[in-house]
Design a protein around this motif. Sequence first.
Motif, mmCIF file in Angstrom:
data_model
loop_
_atom_site.group_PDB
_atom_site.id
_atom_site.type_symbol
_atom_site.label_atom_id
_atom_site.label_comp_id
_atom_site.label_asym_id
_atom_site.label_seq_id
_atom_site.Cartn_x
_atom_site.Cartn_y
_atom_site.Cartn_z
ATOM 1 N N LYS C 16 0.843 -1.207 0.000
ATOM 2 C CA LYS C 16 0.000 0.000 0.000
ATOM 3 C C LYS C 16 0.871 1.248 0.000
ATOM 4 O O LYS C 16 0.567 2.230 -0.665
ATOM 5 C CB LYS C 16 -0.908 0.002 1.241
ATOM 6 C CG LYS C 16 -2.314 -0.522 0.971
ATOM 7 C CD LYS C 16 -3.307 0.085 1.913
ATOM 8 C CE LYS C 16 -3.267 -0.747 3.196
ATOM 9 N NZ LYS C 16 -4.463 -0.649 3.993
ATOM 10 N N THR C 17 1.944 1.165 0.779
ATOM 11 C CA THR C 17 2.839 2.310 0.861
ATOM 12 C C THR C 17 3.450 2.618 -0.490
ATOM 13 O O THR C 17 3.483 3.762 -0.919
ATOM 14 C CB THR C 17 3.971 2.019 1.853
ATOM 15 O OG1 THR C 17 3.412 1.513 3.045
ATOM 16 C CG2 THR C 17 4.767 3.266 2.131
ATOM 17 N N TRP C 18 3.890 1.577 -1.155
ATOM 18 C CA TRP C 18 4.509 1.760 -2.460
ATOM 19 C C TRP C 18 3.537 2.427 -3.421
ATOM 20 O O TRP C 18 3.891 3.337 -4.162
ATOM 21 C CB TRP C 18 4.966 0.402 -2.995
ATOM 22 C CG TRP C 18 5.455 0.434 -4.406
ATOM 23 C CD1 TRP C 18 4.901 -0.213 -5.468
ATOM 24 C CD2 TRP C 18 6.561 1.176 -4.914
ATOM 25 N NE1 TRP C 18 5.603 0.057 -6.610
ATOM 26 C CE2 TRP C 18 6.630 0.919 -6.304
ATOM 27 C CE3 TRP C 18 7.497 2.040 -4.346
ATOM 28 C CZ2 TRP C 18 7.596 1.469 -7.118
ATOM 29 C CZ3 TRP C 18 8.463 2.585 -5.167
ATOM 30 C CH2 TRP C 18 8.505 2.301 -6.532
ATOM 31 N N LYS C 19 2.272 1.978 -3.366
ATOM 32 C CA LYS C 19 1.264 2.583 -4.252
ATOM 33 C C LYS C 19 1.102 4.052 -3.945
ATOM 34 O O LYS C 19 1.011 4.882 -4.839
ATOM 35 C CB LYS C 19 -0.086 1.871 -4.059
ATOM 36 C CG LYS C 19 -0.261 0.649 -4.900
ATOM 37 C CD LYS C 19 -1.681 0.594 -5.429
ATOM 38 C CE LYS C 19 -2.304 -0.771 -5.335
ATOM 39 N NZ LYS C 19 -2.379 -1.614 -4.283
ATOM 40 N N ARG C 20 1.078 4.379 -2.663
ATOM 41 C CA ARG C 20 0.897 5.786 -2.287
ATOM 42 C C ARG C 20 2.126 6.592 -2.702
ATOM 43 O O ARG C 20 2.010 7.724 -3.149
ATOM 44 C CB ARG C 20 0.700 5.910 -0.780
ATOM 45 C CG ARG C 20 -0.693 5.533 -0.307
ATOM 46 C CD ARG C 20 -0.970 6.179 1.031
ATOM 47 N NE ARG C 20 -0.210 5.531 2.094
ATOM 48 C CZ ARG C 20 -0.653 4.516 2.803
ATOM 49 N NH1 ARG C 20 -1.835 3.993 2.557
ATOM 50 N NH2 ARG C 20 0.084 3.985 3.756
ATOM 51 N N ALA C 27 8.336 12.550 -5.040
ATOM 52 C CA ALA C 27 9.062 11.420 -4.481
ATOM 53 C C ALA C 27 9.585 10.512 -5.581
ATOM 54 O O ALA C 27 10.707 10.002 -5.489
ATOM 55 C CB ALA C 27 8.156 10.642 -3.540
ATOM 56 N N MET C 28 8.791 10.321 -6.636
ATOM 57 C CA MET C 28 9.240 9.440 -7.717
ATOM 58 C C MET C 28 10.427 10.041 -8.438
ATOM 59 O O MET C 28 11.374 9.338 -8.803
ATOM 60 C CB MET C 28 8.086 9.202 -8.713
ATOM 61 C CG MET C 28 6.982 8.329 -8.166
ATOM 62 S SD MET C 28 7.575 6.942 -7.191
ATOM 63 C CE MET C 28 8.347 5.942 -8.443
ATOM 64 N N ASP C 281 4.888 10.988 3.710
ATOM 65 C CA ASP C 281 3.483 11.105 3.312
ATOM 66 C C ASP C 281 2.854 9.744 3.094
ATOM 67 O O ASP C 281 1.737 9.473 3.521
ATOM 68 C CB ASP C 281 3.385 11.891 1.998
ATOM 69 C CG ASP C 281 3.376 13.380 2.266
ATOM 70 O OD1 ASP C 281 3.302 14.135 1.296
ATOM 71 O OD2 ASP C 281 3.435 13.757 3.450
ATOM 72 N N ALA C 282 3.615 8.883 2.433
ATOM 73 C CA ALA C 282 3.057 7.571 2.104
ATOM 74 C C ALA C 282 2.827 6.733 3.350
ATOM 75 O O ALA C 282 1.920 5.913 3.412
ATOM 76 C CB ALA C 282 4.000 6.851 1.143
ATOM 77 N N LEU C 283 3.664 6.936 4.367
ATOM 78 C CA LEU C 283 3.573 6.095 5.546
ATOM 79 C C LEU C 283 2.673 6.680 6.631
ATOM 80 O O LEU C 283 2.301 5.993 7.562
ATOM 81 C CB LEU C 283 4.974 5.876 6.141
ATOM 82 C CG LEU C 283 5.906 5.033 5.274
ATOM 83 C CD1 LEU C 283 7.332 5.156 5.774
ATOM 84 C CD2 LEU C 283 5.470 3.587 5.300
ATOM 85 N N ASP C 284 2.345 7.952 6.493
ATOM 86 C CA ASP C 284 1.614 8.611 7.564
ATOM 87 C C ASP C 284 0.123 8.569 7.275
ATOM 88 O O ASP C 284 -0.335 9.141 6.300
ATOM 89 C CB ASP C 284 2.089 10.060 7.679
ATOM 90 C CG ASP C 284 1.415 10.773 8.847
ATOM 91 O OD1 ASP C 284 1.875 11.863 9.180
ATOM 92 O OD2 ASP C 284 0.438 10.220 9.409
ATOM 93 N N PRO C 285 -0.647 7.899 8.145
ATOM 94 C CA PRO C 285 -2.087 7.766 7.884
ATOM 95 C C PRO C 285 -2.807 9.105 7.822
ATOM 96 O O PRO C 285 -3.786 9.244 7.133
ATOM 97 C CB PRO C 285 -2.585 6.920 9.046
ATOM 98 C CG PRO C 285 -1.551 7.064 10.107
ATOM 99 C CD PRO C 285 -0.265 7.247 9.394
#
Lengths: 498, 313, 289
Positions: C16-20, C27-28, C281-285
């Motif tokens: 899920k994190t990777w998708k976000r 980031a990419m 951002d990706a990891l923070d709910p």
Amino acid sequence: MRIRQAFVLLLFASTVQGQTLRIGLAEDPDILDPTMARTFVGRIVFAGLCDKLFDLDEKLNVVPQLATSYEWSADNKSLTLKLRNGVTFHDGEKMDARAVKFNLERHRDTPGSNRKGELSVISSVDAVDASTVRINLSAPFAPLLTVLTDRAGMMVSPKAAQATGEKFGAKPVCSGPFRFVERIAQDRIVLERYPNYWNKGEIHFDRIVYQPIPDATVRLANLRSGQLDFIERLQPSDVPQLKNDRRFRIAKIVELGYQGITINIGKSDLAQKNPLGKDARVREAFELSLDRDALVRVAMEGEAQPGNQWVAPNNRYYAKSVPVPKRNLERAKQLLREAGVPNPSFTLMTPTASDAQRMAQVIQAMAKDAGFDVKIQSTEFAASLKLADQGQFEAYLLAWSGRADPDGNLHIFLACKGPLNNSGWCKPEADEAIEKARVTLDPAQRAKLYETVAQNVAKDRPIIYLFHRNWLWAHNAKLTGLRTVPDGMVRVQGLKMN
Amino acid sequence: MLRFLLQRLATIVPTLFFVSVLIFGLQQLLPGDPATALAGEERDPEAIRYLRQKFHLDEPLPVRYWYWASGVLKGDLGDSVRIQKPVTELILEKLPVTIQLATMAMLIALVIGVTAGVISAVKRDTWWDYGANVFALWGLSTPNFWLGILLILVFAVQLGWLPASGYVSPFEDLGANLAAMIMPAFVLGNAIAAVLMRHTRSAMLQVLSSDYVRTARAKGLDERVVVLKHALRNALIPIITLGALEFGTLLSGAVLTEQVFTIPGFGKLIVDAVFNRDYSVVQGVVLFTATVYIMLNLLADLAYFFVNPRMRH
Amino acid sequence: MAAVVFQDAEPKPGGKTWKRLRRRGGAMFGLTVVVFFVLTAVLAPWLAPYDPLATSWSEVRGAPGAAHLFGSDELGRDVLSRIIWGARASILAGVVSVSISLALGVPIGMAAGYLGRWADALISRITDAMLACPFLILAIALAAFLGPSLTNAMIAIGISATPVFIRLTRAQVLAAKSEDYVEAARALGNPHLRIALRHIFPNIVAPLIVQATLAIAAAVIAEASLSFLGLGQQPPVPSWGSMLNTARNYVDQAPWIAIWPGLSIFLLVLSFNLLGDGLRDALDPRHRA
């Protein structure tokens, strides 16, 4: 009455335009006390602040300043000086024989004084009369006069020195054309014109501000943007561009010092463990692998003079019978074969300054052609001093700022008892010549003795002298009257802004 | 509240003790010693011996620490061996300079950072977001000595608009002072801007999704009013507390910027003293700035503690 | 150093994190550039057109051209080759320093959070003391103590950056310690070490990754700063920081010597920063749209 005087002065001052000379220094000076001072850059400030007994001219002759004449006694153990009349210190005190006696004793006796070594030969000083001083030595000492053209010859006000004691450096009261106003550490040192200077006709500025700006690029930027009128130690790489800028002038002269590589021949057991320290043939091969002309051209942009002795080739004490060797790769490789070490490896202790790093890399590349593997060991300045003193090095890339008398460049490093003899070299024949040249006053005799030393040094190579840099100054083209003396000092007498 | 304050004060003493040990130890362990480093080119053995004796350099470390620490407790931070001036005097001399630089840098950082953070949060995942991100980050991504040299070459040498380096007291000439400080303040502020931007963005995002803001929106208030008046005001508190902390870092961290611009502040003082082995200066100044930093920390904690209940409307 | 962001306890980051992460353009971009530089560093021997140490007296400060795409430096060496090889030093400087910080900071932080009481008090006070000292001063003093070299600079930066990780780990441990499942595990008699590794550690991985990425960015800048003072990578081996340091003397006459290392550092550090922000951002709910 006072108001009218003030008004006239104001009018006069406004027409004269209260000129300030702004000088950029390469470092922040240390203590502004000639007895305790240790840095080269401090001497530049002293050039405006403190007059000395004698001065040097462009040809390195000793000329009068606070003293007008000198005379050696028959046995050369006593020097009599005649002093200039009418000279006062910045606090109004008279500069007379008593003051000179006080100062020389202060230089020699103050605990922690950095002039002790230079004046240890003085046994006593007599104030014969108000304008005559007799200096008595324990043994003849040829460098004495040139020593008195530097900090050891600077005279401070005895009254102020006695009043402030150790804290004299915070508010120095001296005898030069400008007097101390204020100092903000690492920011500026401000001096203002001393109205009763004995040579005031030669002084055309009201104030001098010395600003330490260690970054050479920024220092030059200040000159180019007009914030400074004069900078010292212009980088060689900036010369070509600045030459074409008509707003500025570049002044240069060969320094009194040298750049060289000190080799550990006997200072510690490291000397025996390394082929460079053990075998004179390896050292010869190393020197023959170096192309001094190319080194100067690439590392210093041509702003240096190749050399192989502790004085530059144009110095009167340079031994012409020991000329600067040219590169000879074949001979170098042959020597290494004879010595049985075709690929010797050693560490070159190098200061972290960018020019030293550049030099080391060029040396590394050149020596590689002969088979040497030179490892550059960058060492911070303070650490390198300690390592050198302990002999914990194999080769050390070292620059010496230079003294007017050849003995000043030689004795401390190469005399057996020399305090900075980090190579550990001790050859009786050479040592005898070095010591004898100190006590002989005749220049011709001294030159002959130095020739003996040069021949010995060339054979053993405790130090491989590489070159003598140019002092590079850059200044506003409107500034005239600059004198280029090899000691690198910025003499303010005669400087004028048009 | 009082108990919290006392608890925190109680931790300050051991922390300062460790700071003193840390900075003392680091200095004394540096290779080479002040006597040799400061004894000048000739390194006269007698002069060295004198210096070693004067500064107790031959005595064991704990004894030297005791000399220094007992002096500090009496208010004497020692003298600079290099120019023989009391460290306290040097600090007082440089404090106004450093405070001014830090304040200006902070203002610039707030302007750039908070604006970028707000834009980034409000317009998240759009080009505005990325743009604001890069804009704020670029200061953090360039070595500040490098940025400084470039700015000098452009604005001082090429354009001649600003002085290349140096410092003029604001009391002497306010215009010249600001002209000299604007570039270094910009270089410093740039780096901090990124940190502020991140926190503004975080805090704004959090607030923007809160009930309070949803209510404001439901009431039909204009979006800009919602963002600026309601969301930002609440998000500002953690930003300001962070700002106070960064201010503390600025006070001593402007090491390279001051070097390049030749601003006579703490940073330059400390770095030169490290290379000159001027122990007292490094120890004294770092102890001073560490104390200020710890105090600012305490104030920030108190402010947060104080304000926290009010945050939940 | 970058400030710390606290996380609520979350299961291990994964797909899920990777998708976000993929959705955040910045980031990419950062990830792509980082991978590009890492590949450059690894493939340096094959990519570099010249030997980065090969001097040439006749080509000193040559302008960019056919022979030298990026020009040649003050000793006639090819700038492009030095940039390519320099990637190794700069990336190493970042990665190794932060690895040292992690290796020191995480165990100490866990000890502080888990053991509590005196151990915690002692560690916290020492950490506070280190944080109160200016980061660069600590690094300079340590680097001067160890001696000028890239390795020593990395150690110095690593040690100076450790307190941030100690603080971060400790906070996470404290937060996790009071969770019910940890209490339950203790009640069941699980040994401390097992609890620490199985239950607490996975929760701190996410914020640690974020902090580590941002720390790498700061470490690369720190290496450049130490080189500016003569304490980083020593010649003749190239590193972008030391190249920048020598180049500043030639900014006017030979700007290419300065532009390329400056640009490279900027891109690398910017990329790590963007990547780190994106990861956060990706990891923070809370940042979920």
